[in-house]
Design a protein around this motif. Structure first.
Motif, PDB file in Angstrom:
ATOM      1  N   LEU A 111       0.831  -1.208   0.000  1.00  0.00           N
ATOM      2  CA  LEU A 111       0.000   0.000   0.000  1.00  0.00           C
ATOM      3  C   LEU A 111       0.866   1.259   0.000  1.00  0.00           C
ATOM      4  O   LEU A 111       0.633   2.185  -0.767  1.00  0.00           O
ATOM      5  CB  LEU A 111      -0.942  -0.005   1.213  1.00  0.00           C
ATOM      6  CG  LEU A 111      -1.879   1.201   1.327  1.00  0.00           C
ATOM      7  CD1 LEU A 111      -2.820   1.280   0.128  1.00  0.00           C
ATOM      8  CD2 LEU A 111      -2.707   1.130   2.612  1.00  0.00           C
ATOM      9  N   LYS A 116      -1.661   6.188  -3.764  1.00  0.00           N
ATOM     10  CA  LYS A 116      -3.062   6.365  -4.171  1.00  0.00           C
ATOM     11  C   LYS A 116      -3.161   6.573  -5.674  1.00  0.00           C
ATOM     12  O   LYS A 116      -4.008   6.017  -6.344  1.00  0.00           O
ATOM     13  CB  LYS A 116      -3.641   7.571  -3.435  1.00  0.00           C
ATOM     14  CG  LYS A 116      -3.957   7.270  -1.985  1.00  0.00           C
ATOM     15  CD  LYS A 116      -4.955   8.290  -1.434  1.00  0.00           C
ATOM     16  CE  LYS A 116      -5.318   7.982   0.004  1.00  0.00           C
ATOM     17  NZ  LYS A 116      -4.303   8.448   0.967  1.00  0.00           N
ATOM     18  N   ASN A 118      -2.046   5.524  -8.580  1.00  0.00           N
ATOM     19  CA  ASN A 118      -1.217   4.502  -9.210  1.00  0.00           C
ATOM     20  C   ASN A 118      -1.709   4.134 -10.604  1.00  0.00           C
ATOM     21  O   ASN A 118      -2.798   4.476 -11.018  1.00  0.00           O
ATOM     22  CB  ASN A 118      -1.155   3.258  -8.317  1.00  0.00           C
ATOM     23  CG  ASN A 118      -2.543   2.687  -8.091  1.00  0.00           C
ATOM     24  OD1 ASN A 118      -3.263   2.443  -9.037  1.00  0.00           O
ATOM     25  ND2 ASN A 118      -2.924   2.480  -6.847  1.00  0.00           N
ATOM     26  N   ARG A 120      -2.376   1.126 -11.527  1.00  0.00           N
ATOM     27  CA  ARG A 120      -2.712  -0.270 -11.237  1.00  0.00           C
ATOM     28  C   ARG A 120      -4.221  -0.503 -11.258  1.00  0.00           C
ATOM     29  O   ARG A 120      -4.883  -0.474 -10.210  1.00  0.00           O
ATOM     30  CB  ARG A 120      -2.159  -0.669  -9.870  1.00  0.00           C
ATOM     31  CG  ARG A 120      -0.849  -1.383  -9.932  1.00  0.00           C
ATOM     32  CD  ARG A 120       0.298  -0.450  -9.675  1.00  0.00           C
ATOM     33  NE  ARG A 120       1.579  -1.145  -9.672  1.00  0.00           N
ATOM     34  CZ  ARG A 120       2.696  -0.595  -9.214  1.00  0.00           C
ATOM     35  NH1 ARG A 120       2.693   0.619  -8.740  1.00  0.00           N
ATOM     36  NH2 ARG A 120       3.805  -1.274  -9.265  1.00  0.00           N
ATOM     37  N   LEU A 123      -6.172  -2.588  -8.761  1.00  0.00           N
ATOM     38  CA  LEU A 123      -6.496  -2.018  -7.444  1.00  0.00           C
ATOM     39  C   LEU A 123      -7.541  -0.925  -7.608  1.00  0.00           C
ATOM     40  O   LEU A 123      -7.829  -0.175  -6.686  1.00  0.00           O
ATOM     41  CB  LEU A 123      -5.226  -1.484  -6.767  1.00  0.00           C
ATOM     42  CG  LEU A 123      -4.152  -2.546  -6.505  1.00  0.00           C
ATOM     43  CD1 LEU A 123      -2.899  -1.919  -5.907  1.00  0.00           C
ATOM     44  CD2 LEU A 123      -4.674  -3.641  -5.593  1.00  0.00           C
ATOM     45  N   SER A 127      -6.623   1.909  -3.894  1.00  0.00           N
ATOM     46  CA  SER A 127      -5.993   0.865  -3.101  1.00  0.00           C
ATOM     47  C   SER A 127      -6.346   0.986  -1.623  1.00  0.00           C
ATOM     48  O   SER A 127      -6.275   2.056  -1.051  1.00  0.00           O
ATOM     49  CB  SER A 127      -4.479   0.930  -3.236  1.00  0.00           C
ATOM     50  OG  SER A 127      -4.083   1.825  -4.219  1.00  0.00           O
ATOM     51  N   SER A 128      -6.713  -0.124  -1.020  1.00  0.00           N
ATOM     52  CA  SER A 128      -6.930  -0.160   0.417  1.00  0.00           C
ATOM     53  C   SER A 128      -6.235  -1.408   0.939  1.00  0.00           C
ATOM     54  O   SER A 128      -5.976  -2.346   0.173  1.00  0.00           O
ATOM     55  CB  SER A 128      -8.417  -0.237   0.735  1.00  0.00           C
ATOM     56  OG  SER A 128      -8.905  -1.515   0.410  1.00  0.00           O
ATOM     57  N   ILE A 132      -5.866  -5.063  -1.032  1.00  0.00           N
ATOM     58  CA  ILE A 132      -4.525  -5.599  -1.284  1.00  0.00           C
ATOM     59  C   ILE A 132      -4.351  -6.940  -0.567  1.00  0.00           C
ATOM     60  O   ILE A 132      -3.880  -7.916  -1.160  1.00  0.00           O
ATOM     61  CB  ILE A 132      -3.438  -4.578  -0.851  1.00  0.00           C
ATOM     62  CG1 ILE A 132      -3.461  -3.386  -1.812  1.00  0.00           C
ATOM     63  CG2 ILE A 132      -2.054  -5.219  -0.807  1.00  0.00           C
ATOM     64  CD1 ILE A 132      -2.629  -2.204  -1.370  1.00  0.00           C
TER      65      ILE A 132
END
Ligand code: S3P
Length: 180
Positions: A111, A116, A118, A120, A123, A127-128, A132
């Protein structure tokens, strides 16, 4: 004379595959290939844009084509995407002439590394720790195909490179060759 082995980095997002791969390649005097970067160059879009425009299924098929394309490469360090080894065909191709090294990291470390903002899409760009953790758990069985794993949570890039180097040296793989 045989050709030299590839060193392939697998593992979850944010475990350092690309940064470690680049540095390891320099140390081992091998060519460096980042499969995500190759896909981005080929399609002319970044990973987020590829997912957005074409979806995950298309990305996975591009990823598989890229693995097939680089299968003929030798003497390279190859960084893969976090989901590459979910496809058993990809694992078989990569293992054919390569050593698989898995980089791992705790969910909190991932993370903090992916942040934040990203690139990705897996996610969902939000993302959290929960997301993850559950994705890491889901993928753990797939990462077991590795010949060697390094937990990168408390290590810097140089330390990770050194661990991989020592593993390869101990196994006599620094100058190992494969046929064909
Ligand atoms: C993915 C990981 C990404 C990239 C794509 C899908 C995944 O690579 O291939 O966003 O499914 O884990 P990194 O592991 O280099 O972030």
């Amino acid at each position: 004379m045989g050709q030299q082995l590839n060193i392939i980095l697998i593992g979850f997002m944010g475990t350092g595959k690309s940064s470690v791969g680049r540095k390891l390649a320099r140390k081992l005097n091998k060519e460096f290939i980042d499969t995500d970067q190759e896909i981005e160059q080929l399609i002319g879009l970044n990973i987020t844009q590829i997912f957005k425009k074409y979806g995950e299924v298309r990305f996975r098929s591009e990823e598989k084509l890229m693995i097939e394309k680089i299968a003929s490469k030798r003497n390279c360090v190859i960084s893969t995407g976090g989901g590459t080894v979910l496809d058993p065909d990809n694992v078989a191709i990569l293992k054919n002439n390569g050593i698989l090294i898995c980089l791992t990291a705790s969910p909190a470390t991932v993370l903090s590394r992916v942040g934040k903002n990203n690139n990705r899409p897996m996610l969902k760009n939000k993302s959290s720790l929960e997301l993850i953790s559950s994705l890491i758990d889901e993928r753990k069985p797939y990462y077991k195909c590795a010949d060697f794993s390094v937990d990168t949570s408390d290590l810097d890039i140089d330390e990770i490179v050194e661990k991989i180097f020592l593993f390869l040296d101990e196994r006599g793989l620094l100058n190992a060759e494969v046929n064909g």
